[in-house]
Motif scaffolding. Structure first.
Motif, short mmCIF file in Angstrom:
data_model
loop_
_atom_site.label_atom_id
_atom_site.label_comp_id
_atom_site.label_asym_id
_atom_site.label_seq_id
_atom_site.Cartn_x
_atom_site.Cartn_y
_atom_site.Cartn_z
N ASP A 271 0.82 -1.21 0.00
CA ASP A 271 0.00 0.00 0.00
C ASP A 271 0.85 1.25 0.00
O ASP A 271 0.49 2.27 -0.59
CB ASP A 271 -0.95 0.02 1.20
CG ASP A 271 -2.06 -1.01 1.07
OD1 ASP A 271 -2.44 -1.34 -0.07
OD2 ASP A 271 -2.55 -1.48 2.11
N VAL A 272 1.99 1.21 0.68
CA VAL A 272 2.90 2.35 0.77
C VAL A 272 4.32 1.85 0.54
O VAL A 272 4.71 0.81 1.05
CB VAL A 272 2.82 3.03 2.16
CG1 VAL A 272 3.89 4.09 2.32
CG2 VAL A 272 1.44 3.63 2.38
N ILE A 273 5.07 2.60 -0.26
CA ILE A 273 6.48 2.29 -0.53
C ILE A 273 7.27 3.57 -0.29
O ILE A 273 6.92 4.62 -0.81
CB ILE A 273 6.68 1.82 -1.98
CG1 ILE A 273 5.85 0.56 -2.27
CG2 ILE A 273 8.17 1.57 -2.26
CD1 ILE A 273 5.81 0.18 -3.75
N ALA A 274 8.32 3.48 0.52
CA ALA A 274 9.22 4.61 0.75
C ALA A 274 10.61 4.21 0.26
O ALA A 274 11.14 3.18 0.67
CB ALA A 274 9.26 4.97 2.23
N LEU A 275 11.16 5.01 -0.62
CA LEU A 275 12.47 4.74 -1.21
C LEU A 275 13.44 5.86 -0.84
O LEU A 275 13.12 7.04 -1.03
CB LEU A 275 12.36 4.64 -2.74
CG LEU A 275 11.39 3.58 -3.26
CD1 LEU A 275 11.14 3.77 -4.75
CD2 LEU A 275 11.92 2.19 -2.97
N GLU A 276 14.59 5.51 -0.33
CA GLU A 276 15.60 6.49 0.04
C GLU A 276 16.72 6.50 -0.99
O GLU A 276 16.95 5.52 -1.69
CB GLU A 276 16.17 6.17 1.42
CG GLU A 276 15.13 6.28 2.52
CD GLU A 276 15.70 5.97 3.89
OE1 GLU A 276 16.78 5.36 3.98
OE2 GLU A 276 15.05 6.35 4.87
N GLU A 277 17.42 7.62 -1.06
CA GLU A 277 18.57 7.80 -1.96
C GLU A 277 18.20 7.54 -3.42
O GLU A 277 18.94 6.92 -4.18
CB GLU A 277 19.76 6.95 -1.50
CG GLU A 277 20.23 7.36 -0.12
CD GLU A 277 21.55 6.74 0.30
OE1 GLU A 277 22.23 6.11 -0.54
OE2 GLU A 277 21.90 6.89 1.48
N VAL A 278 17.05 8.06 -3.82
CA VAL A 278 16.57 7.92 -5.19
C VAL A 278 17.24 8.97 -6.07
O VAL A 278 17.19 10.17 -5.76
CB VAL A 278 15.03 8.08 -5.25
CG1 VAL A 278 14.53 8.10 -6.68
CG2 VAL A 278 14.37 6.97 -4.45
N THR A 279 17.86 8.54 -7.14
CA THR A 279 18.48 9.44 -8.11
C THR A 279 17.47 9.76 -9.21
O THR A 279 16.47 9.04 -9.38
CB THR A 279 19.72 8.81 -8.73
OG1 THR A 279 19.32 7.63 -9.45
CG2 THR A 279 20.77 8.47 -7.68
N GLN A 280 17.72 10.80 -9.98
CA GLN A 280 16.81 11.15 -11.07
C GLN A 280 16.68 10.03 -12.11
O GLN A 280 15.56 9.72 -12.52
CB GLN A 280 17.22 12.46 -11.73
CG GLN A 280 16.19 12.97 -12.74
CD GLN A 280 14.86 13.29 -12.08
OE1 GLN A 280 14.79 14.06 -11.13
NE2 GLN A 280 13.77 12.71 -12.58
N PRO A 281 17.78 9.39 -12.53
CA PRO A 281 17.61 8.29 -13.50
C PRO A 281 16.73 7.15 -12.95
O PRO A 281 15.90 6.60 -13.67
CB PRO A 281 19.04 7.82 -13.77
CG PRO A 281 19.89 9.01 -13.49
CD PRO A 281 19.21 9.71 -12.34
N PHE A 282 16.91 6.80 -11.67
CA PHE A 282 16.07 5.75 -11.08
C PHE A 282 14.61 6.20 -11.05
O PHE A 282 13.71 5.44 -11.38
CB PHE A 282 16.55 5.39 -9.68
CG PHE A 282 15.72 4.33 -9.03
CD1 PHE A 282 15.98 2.99 -9.26
CD2 PHE A 282 14.64 4.65 -8.22
CE1 PHE A 282 15.21 1.99 -8.68
CE2 PHE A 282 13.86 3.67 -7.64
CZ PHE A 282 14.14 2.34 -7.87
#
Length: 92
Positions: free
Chosen positions: A12-23
């Motif tokens: 239901d919820v996903i939190a992603l850290e250290e996301v770069t623009q290409p990702f």
């Protein structure tokens, strides 16, 4: 990597850290994301190398709060209204 993505794609919820623009660009291009999730942002602040991105299947309010940080980090929150009250999920 695909196995890990398959494991989370029904959350239901996903939190992603250290996301770069290409990702983030690849994430936004994924049909399973576009079809099922609200997403906290569509671009990484160009003054940062990476950021936190949150996705939600349920109606949510996304906010970024400034922090005093030598790395330029921000506190990201996702607020969801539940039967028991407001639920806040945070990531730095």
């Amino acid at each position: 990597m695909q196995r890990r993505i398959d494991e989370i794609r029904n959350a239901d919820v996903i939190a992603l850290e250290e996301v770069t623009q290409p990702f983030l660009d690849n994430l936004l291009a994924a049909r399973w994301v576009r079809d099922a999730y609200l997403i906290s942002q569509s671009h990484v602040d160009p003054t940062l190398r990476y950021d936190v991105v949150m996705l939600s299947r349920v109606p949510a309010r996304f906010r970024a709060h400034a922090l005093t940080s030598i790395m330029g980090r921000r506190l990201h929150t996702l607020d969801i209204d539940t039967a028991e009250g407001e639920l806040t999920i945070a990531g730095i």
